[in-house]
Write an enzyme that holds these catalytic residues in place. Structure first.
Site, PDB file in Angstrom:
ATOM      1  CD  GLU A 107      74.064  31.058  40.863  1.00 43.19           C
ATOM      2  OE1 GLU A 107      75.076  30.435  41.371  1.00 43.19           O
ATOM      3  OE2 GLU A 107      73.291  30.588  39.997  1.00 43.19           O
TER       4      GLU A 107
ATOM      5  CB  THR B 252      81.443  27.433  46.587  1.00 44.44           C
ATOM      6  OG1 THR B 252      80.292  28.266  46.520  1.00 44.44           O
ATOM      7  CG2 THR B 252      81.491  26.406  45.136  1.00 44.44           C
ATOM      8  CB  ALA B 253      76.834  25.859  49.257  1.00 49.38           C
ATOM      9  CB  SER B 254      76.454  28.083  44.130  1.00 49.19           C
ATOM     10  OG  SER B 254      76.118  28.909  42.977  1.00 49.19           O
ATOM     11  CG  HIS B 255      71.815  29.113  44.126  1.00 53.56           C
ATOM     12  ND1 HIS B 255      72.363  28.744  43.030  1.00 53.56           N
ATOM     13  CD2 HIS B 255      70.953  28.295  44.579  1.00 53.56           C
ATOM     14  CE1 HIS B 255      71.508  27.385  42.742  1.00 53.56           C
ATOM     15  NE2 HIS B 255      71.004  27.156  43.585  1.00 53.56           N
TER      16      HIS B 255
END
Length: 282
Positions: A277, A60-63
């Site tokens: 997010e 993941t790269a979140s936001h």
């Protein structure tokens, strides 16, 4: 031999330096193939420090913007990776292909890792289009060093951490429905206790949630029905399929930095509102 062949096939991008920080590795998804593969290999080594227990990998790269992706590793307690291994992760990610097998062997020797013991690796991924491919590379790396791999598709970071904690600490192999049941049961119990302190109006409160068109939408879709006796949830920005929607003019990062409302949500009514997010930490 398999690990070395994979490393040669998925080589590092020239003149790029990777650094494992609080959020793990994050970058444009196009330059992360080698990192994913190598972190799968490192997880297979790390997992053998406690044979039969799991190490977690979250893709993941979140936001971050949609073109980005990343990887973070959950330690045995379901928490963040030990700082010693954060440093090791950066060294492995930046190692020259010709020296990688020697570096992994050195790690094995320094930490006294027995390759004959069992290694278990859990891998979760968010809804980014690049996530299945990158999670597959992490799985390939772990499998190449003999680990057993369990894949979790479209899960939030907390869900992946919970799965690791549940397996290692409570010695239970629960899928995500177990997480949803535990969270909802605790929430409803909390509401019940609060209800004892003051008379109930009989009206179920409403909460509108901006899901940032990310995996939070998937999680909330499954969680909201379990809350309905105590909280009515209306989800916005739930398009996880269309290209370019993730975190675009929505999500907690957008609200916090731009000081603007997320698109698609009307706050003129009396209902409470919240923004996630791209991958919610709840």
């Amino acid at each position: 031999a398999a690990a070395n062949m994979l490393a040669q096939l998925h080589r590092r991008i020239p003149n790029v330096t990777y650094r494992y920080g609080t959020a793990g590795f994050r970058a444009d998804a196009k330059i992360l193939d080698s990192v994913m593969l190598r972190m799968g290999m490192m997880a297979a080594l790390l997992a053998r420090l406690r044979p039969g227990k799991a190490i977690g990998i979250m893709v993941t790269a979140s936001h971050n913007k949609e073109v980005d992706n990343g990887i973070k590793i959950a330690d045995f307690d379901g928490g963040m990776l030990n700082p010693i291994w954060e440093e090791q992760a950066s060294l492995i990610a930046n190692c020259e292909e010709e020296k990688l097998m020697d570096m992994l062997k050195d790690v094995k020797n320094r930490f006294g890792i027995d390759m004959e013991t069992e290694a278990v690796v859990f891998i979760g991924e968010d809804t980014r289009k690049s996530s299945p491919r990158l999670a597959g590379l992490a799985a390939d790396g772990a499998l190449a060093l003999g680990a057993k791999v369990k894949r979790y598709e479209k899960v939030t970071t907390p869900q992946l951490h919970w799965a690791v904690w549940r397996f290692n600490v409570q010695e239970r192999m629960d899928d995500i429905p177990g997480y949803l049941s535990e969270i909802s049961t605790s929430f409803l119990e909390l509401c019940k206790e609060e209800g004892k302190k003051k008379p109930s109006s009989g009206i179920v409160p409403k909460l509108r949630v901006d899901c940032a068109n990310g995996v939070g939408a998937v999680a909330l879709k499954n969680l909201a029905p379990l809350f309905k006796r105590a909280l009515e949830i209306e989800a916005f920005n739930v398009d996880t399929d269309s290209k370019g929607k993730l975190n675009e003019s929505c999500g907690a990062e957008h609200v916090q930095k731009s000081r603007q409302l997320p698109q698609g949500i009307d706050v003129s009514s009396s209902s409470s509102s919240s923004s996630f997010e791209g991958i919610p930490h709840c």
